[in-house]
Design a protein around this motif. Structure first.
Motif, PDB file in Angstrom:
ATOM      1  N   ARG A 326       0.826  -1.206   0.000  1.00  0.00           N
ATOM      2  CA  ARG A 326       0.000   0.000   0.000  1.00  0.00           C
ATOM      3  C   ARG A 326       0.859   1.255   0.000  1.00  0.00           C
ATOM      4  N   ASP A 327       2.077   1.125   0.524  1.00  0.00           N
ATOM      5  CA  ASP A 327       3.031   2.231   0.482  1.00  0.00           C
ATOM      6  C   ASP A 327       3.698   2.185  -0.892  1.00  0.00           C
ATOM      7  N   VAL A 328       3.053   2.797  -1.864  1.00  0.00           N
ATOM      8  CA  VAL A 328       3.423   2.616  -3.264  1.00  0.00           C
ATOM      9  C   VAL A 328       4.802   3.204  -3.560  1.00  0.00           C
ATOM     10  N   THR A 329       5.665   2.359  -4.131  1.00  0.00           N
ATOM     11  CA  THR A 329       6.976   2.824  -4.584  1.00  0.00           C
ATOM     12  C   THR A 329       7.144   2.642  -6.093  1.00  0.00           C
ATOM     13  N   SER A 330       6.347   1.767  -6.677  1.00  0.00           N
ATOM     14  CA  SER A 330       6.466   1.477  -8.105  1.00  0.00           C
ATOM     15  C   SER A 330       5.165   1.771  -8.831  1.00  0.00           C
ATOM     16  N   ARG A 331       5.278   2.525  -9.921  1.00  0.00           N
ATOM     17  CA  ARG A 331       4.116   2.832 -10.761  1.00  0.00           C
ATOM     18  C   ARG A 331       4.484   2.615 -12.217  1.00  0.00           C
ATOM     19  N   THR A 332       3.554   2.044 -12.955  1.00  0.00           N
ATOM     20  CA  THR A 332       3.728   1.921 -14.396  1.00  0.00           C
ATOM     21  C   THR A 332       2.729   2.831 -15.074  1.00  0.00           C
TER      22      THR A 332
END
Length: 481
Positions: A326-332
């Motif tokens: 939930r602690d987003v570090t990766s996005r495409t």
């Protein structure tokens, strides 16, 4: 009076296909072309399953799922769909990466990857060649004991940067992890490495409309808002389905629904042996995802140097658990330029996608759920601003979807974007051995994930259904093959 979505439907069909994902659509089309009486029943008001779209005011049309697939899609669409569909498949121009380990742009094919690995990452050419050959030679029947992580350690020991380059796009494409069997990675990776990444020009809305037209031409009875509530089994064979409260007889069922829901809910555990049920219960669902849909103002264009697919991460190292956190570090990011839909209004769109756990969203109350969606939107815009400056002032529309959104619209258990883990493939294929006339085609086993995998699994299952029906011809109807 409520509309009867089964009006004028037959009382009996040779095949009922449950669900209109790409596997279900393809199986229905092949069997319809063969002359069988086929009904395609979709519970939603749109066809496509995860491969669908939605519209918003201002001329924005958002594709829901990944707009990238291997070159093999052209051959499959030409053979099992139409030349018009196949001819509309075009190559994406640039795939970008940006993370603490490296920043680069690639055409995502074997030649360019070989050049990157040898020049930028300093890997010996023979090692790179051996790795590609090992991945290309993998097949369904290989030893499954080697994991993807072990495969990488064999060829690139200690090179986490190389693992990141090779792994992140495939995680996005089909949800596989370092702990999954190596073949679930190798087969998919090799498909992309043949000639790069492709997309459908005109958008998912045009693709599905062309498929719908071909289904009707093939004689398939296509029905929307028709929820299959039960698959009725007698003496070990499929006899009928219950749709919107109506019983319709059928000689075979192809379920494009979730594998576990098909077995445990639509059919019922009483019709399967204990070992098969144990295997079914042991099948793990794959993860889901969250997405943020961003529509730019009409006069706001994005420079195409941003690329078509953009894999970003702020994490210092590649870890599967970080991709799902939930602690987003990766996005495409998927960037859609006016050329994506040349037939429509000139619009630039951006879709941010992150892998996610259903459990992180399912237990939230309404207020917390809406707050979390807004937090997802704001954090995504904050991150995107460094690549598309002043994004908030330039956008016209923004909204987010979660695993609960996918569960609602697709009826997929836990909103799983990629069906099941690898063990689901054996269970899916063994269904007709348990119940005669019962088949499953969908996103299972990771290998069968993604657009090309789904279509090809529909082909495989259609062939199995045809073989069964040929053995026990129906004297009530003429079938031309």
């Amino acid at each position: 009076m409520p509309k009867d979505f089964l009006k004028d439907a037959r009382d009996e069909y040779d095949v009922v296909v449950i669900g209109s994902g790409l596997a279900g659509l393809t199986a229905a089309n092949i069997l319809g072309r063969a002359g069988y009486r086929v009904m395609l029943a979709e519970q939603h008001y749109k066809l496509g399953g995860m491969a669908t779209w939605f519209k918003r005011p201002g001329g924005h049309i958002f594709d829901v799922s990944l707009h990238g697939f291997p070159y093999g899609m052209i051959k499959s669409c030409r053979r099992y769909w139409t030349k018009e569909i196949a001819d509309s498949i075009v190559q994406l121009k640039a795939i970008r990466f940006d993370n603490p380990m490296f920043s680069l742009t690639t055409s995502y094919d074997r030649e360019d990857f070989t050049n990157l690995l040898t020049t930028k990452f300093g890997i010996a050419p023979q090692t790179v060649n051996d790795f590609f050959d090992a991945a290309r030679n993998m097949n369904f029947y290989d030893d499954q004991s080697m994991t993807t992580g072990q495969l990488f350690e064999r060829f690139f020991p200690g090179r986490q940067d190389v693992v990141r380059l090779l792994m992140e796009p495939i995680v996005y494409a089909n949800g596989s992890t370092l702990e999954d069997p190596a073949i679930t990675y190798g087969i998919v990776f090799s498909n992309f490495m043949s000639k790069g990444v492709f997309t459908f020009e005109g958008g998912t809305d045009r693709l599905v409309e062309l498929m719908h037209q071909d289904l009707l031409k093939s004689g398939v009875d296509v029905r929307i808002k028709c929820n299959v509530e039960k698959i009725n089994v007698e003496q070990g064979s499929v006899r009928s389905v219950q749709i919107n409260g109506r019983t319709i007889k059928t000689r075979a069922v192809v379920s494009n629904s979730n594998l576990k829901a098909t077995i445990l809910k639509l059919v019922g555990p009483e019709h399967f042996d204990r070992k098969f049920l144990d295997d079914t219960q042991a099948v793990r669902l794959n993860n889901s995802s969250t997405q943020v849909y961003i529509g730019m103002k009409p006069d706001e264009l994005i420079d195409e140097s941003m690329g078509d697919l953009f894999f970003t991460s702020t994490a210092k190292e590649f870890r599967t658990d970080l991709l799902l956190s939930r602690d987003v570090t990766s996005r495409t990011y998927s960037f859609y330029y006016p050329r994506t839909r040349p037939q429509g209004r000139p619009r630039c769109l951006i879709v941010s996608s992150t892998n996610a756990h259903y459990s992180d969203w399912a237990t939230l109350d309404e207020a917390a759920y809406e707050a979390s969606k807004q937090e997802l939107i704001e954090s995504t815009l904050d991150h995107l601003d460094q690549y598309v400056p002043n994004i908030r002032q330039r956008l016209d529309h923004v909204e987010a979807s979660t695993p609960k959104t996918f569960q609602h619209y697709t009826a997929h258990v836990e909103g799983a974007s990629f069906g099941t883990k690898f063990e689901g493939l054996a269970v899916s294929r063994a269904l007709p051995e348990q119940v005669r006339g019962l088949y499953h085609a969908g996103s299972v086993g990771i290998i069968m994930s993604g657009w090309l995998g789904a279509i090809n699994y529909g082909v495989i299952v259609a062939s199995s259904v045809d073989a069964q029906l040929m053995k026990a011809p129906d004297t009530s109807a003429t079938v031309e093959l």
